[in-house]
Design an enzyme around this catalytic site. Structure first.
Site, PDB file in Angstrom:
ATOM      1  N   ASP A  18     -65.984 -46.040 -13.547  1.00 43.60           N
ATOM      2  CA  ASP A  18     -66.496 -46.377 -12.222  1.00 43.60           C
ATOM      3  C   ASP A  18     -65.322 -46.576 -11.276  1.00 43.60           C
ATOM      4  O   ASP A  18     -64.179 -46.752 -11.703  1.00 43.60           O
ATOM      5  CB  ASP A  18     -67.345 -47.646 -12.275  1.00 43.60           C
ATOM      6  CG  ASP A  18     -68.327 -47.770 -11.123  1.00 43.60           C
ATOM      7  OD1 ASP A  18     -68.412 -46.842 -10.285  1.00 43.60           O
ATOM      8  OD2 ASP A  18     -69.014 -48.799 -11.043  1.00 43.60           O
ATOM      9  N   GLY A  19     -65.631 -46.545  -9.989  1.00 42.96           N
ATOM     10  CA  GLY A  19     -64.650 -46.797  -8.957  1.00 42.96           C
ATOM     11  C   GLY A  19     -65.248 -47.692  -7.894  1.00 42.96           C
ATOM     12  O   GLY A  19     -66.470 -47.789  -7.765  1.00 42.96           O
ATOM     13  N   GLU A  62     -63.907 -43.195  -7.806  1.00 39.72           N
ATOM     14  CA  GLU A  62     -64.809 -42.749  -8.877  1.00 39.72           C
ATOM     15  C   GLU A  62     -64.120 -41.672  -9.715  1.00 39.72           C
ATOM     16  O   GLU A  62     -64.139 -41.716 -10.944  1.00 39.72           O
ATOM     17  CB  GLU A  62     -66.115 -42.198  -8.294  1.00 39.72           C
ATOM     18  CG  GLU A  62     -66.963 -43.204  -7.573  1.00 39.72           C
ATOM     19  CD  GLU A  62     -67.817 -44.081  -8.474  1.00 39.72           C
ATOM     20  OE1 GLU A  62     -67.857 -43.861  -9.701  1.00 39.72           O
ATOM     21  OE2 GLU A  62     -68.462 -44.994  -7.938  1.00 39.72           O
ATOM     22  N   ASP A  86     -71.561 -43.366 -12.610  1.00 39.51           N
ATOM     23  CA  ASP A  86     -72.693 -43.575 -11.710  1.00 39.51           C
ATOM     24  C   ASP A  86     -72.525 -42.832 -10.394  1.00 39.51           C
ATOM     25  O   ASP A  86     -73.234 -43.096  -9.429  1.00 39.51           O
ATOM     26  CB  ASP A  86     -72.962 -45.064 -11.477  1.00 39.51           C
ATOM     27  CG  ASP A  86     -71.848 -45.780 -10.726  1.00 39.51           C
ATOM     28  OD1 ASP A  86     -70.891 -45.117 -10.275  1.00 39.51           O
ATOM     29  OD2 ASP A  86     -71.939 -47.013 -10.593  1.00 39.51           O
ATOM     30  N   HIS A 140     -75.895 -49.932 -10.709  1.00 36.66           N
ATOM     31  CA  HIS A 140     -76.515 -51.204 -10.326  1.00 36.66           C
ATOM     32  C   HIS A 140     -77.976 -51.270 -10.758  1.00 36.66           C
ATOM     33  O   HIS A 140     -78.824 -51.794 -10.043  1.00 36.66           O
ATOM     34  CB  HIS A 140     -76.367 -51.450  -8.813  1.00 36.66           C
ATOM     35  CG  HIS A 140     -74.971 -51.230  -8.337  1.00 36.66           C
ATOM     36  ND1 HIS A 140     -73.942 -52.101  -8.626  1.00 36.66           N
ATOM     37  CD2 HIS A 140     -74.414 -50.210  -7.636  1.00 36.66           C
ATOM     38  CE1 HIS A 140     -72.823 -51.631  -8.110  1.00 36.66           C
ATOM     39  NE2 HIS A 140     -73.081 -50.494  -7.504  1.00 36.66           N
ATOM     40  N   ASP A 150     -68.167 -51.444 -13.527  1.00 39.99           N
ATOM     41  CA  ASP A 150     -68.293 -51.764 -12.103  1.00 39.99           C
ATOM     42  C   ASP A 150     -67.552 -53.066 -11.798  1.00 39.99           C
ATOM     43  O   ASP A 150     -66.804 -53.152 -10.813  1.00 39.99           O
ATOM     44  CB  ASP A 150     -69.766 -51.872 -11.713  1.00 39.99           C
ATOM     45  CG  ASP A 150     -69.952 -52.249 -10.257  1.00 39.99           C
ATOM     46  OD1 ASP A 150     -69.655 -51.408  -9.382  1.00 39.99           O
ATOM     47  OD2 ASP A 150     -70.390 -53.390  -9.992  1.00 39.99           O
TER      48      ASP A 150
END
Length: 167
Positions: A18-19, A62, A86, A140, A150
């Site tokens: 994730d970023g 990301e 994501d 999320h 995240d």
């Protein structure tokens, strides 16, 4: 049901990445977890985290999460890799658009230059010669692996912001 193939030894690498960015653009961070799995048993686990105190974007972070994960993988021994992120741009880019971009000289279907070309090229290079599958997960939405990376990416972004403010 597994969303990816196990190697002949039953081993596989599972990556979640994730970023995050504070402001867009702004200071950013990325994170990934890499798990060596044998069936349902986790054999080993590695976390990689990075940041960019200069102005960057969510998309770049990301992509940096995926790049950081692939850089950290052990030497290619044929073990398949499943990457979960994501950001649909990353998964669709690698699954659907990459070959066309390359064939068109790094141009989109509308003949515009591919944004973040240098990051796409690095992702393609790092994935080359490996069996990598790319999977999108809704962010999320309660996926514990996605929530973990995240949180790590957001912590890295916060650290990058502190660095940017310090000087």
């Amino acid at each position: 049901m597994n969303a990816f193939t196990e190697g002949s030894s039953g081993l596989r690498l599972v990556v979640h990445c994730d970023g995050a960015c504070i402001g867009n653009p702004g200071p950013g961070g990325w994170a990934a977890t890499i798990k060596l799995m044998d069936g349902d048993q986790e054999i080993s686990r590695t976390e990689v985290v990075g940041s960019e105190p200069a102005k960057t974007t969510n998309v770049r972070m990301e992509m940096s999460g995926a790049i950081g994960a692939l850089r950290a993988l052990p030497e290619n021994d044929g073990t398949p890799v499943a990457v979960f992120c994501d950001n649909e741009l990353v998964s669709r880019g690698m699954n659907e658009w990459l070959s066309g971009w390359i064939a068109r000289g790094w141009r989109t279907a509308t003949k515009k230059p591919v944004a973040n070309q240098e990051l796409w090229q690095e992702l393609a290079s790092l994935a080359a010669g490996r069996t990598v599958t790319w999977h999108w997960v809704k962010g999320h939405a309660g996926d514990p692996h996605n929530e973990e990376v995240d949180a790590l990416a957001n912590a890295a972004a916060a650290q990058a912001m502190r660095q940017a403010q310090a000087g």
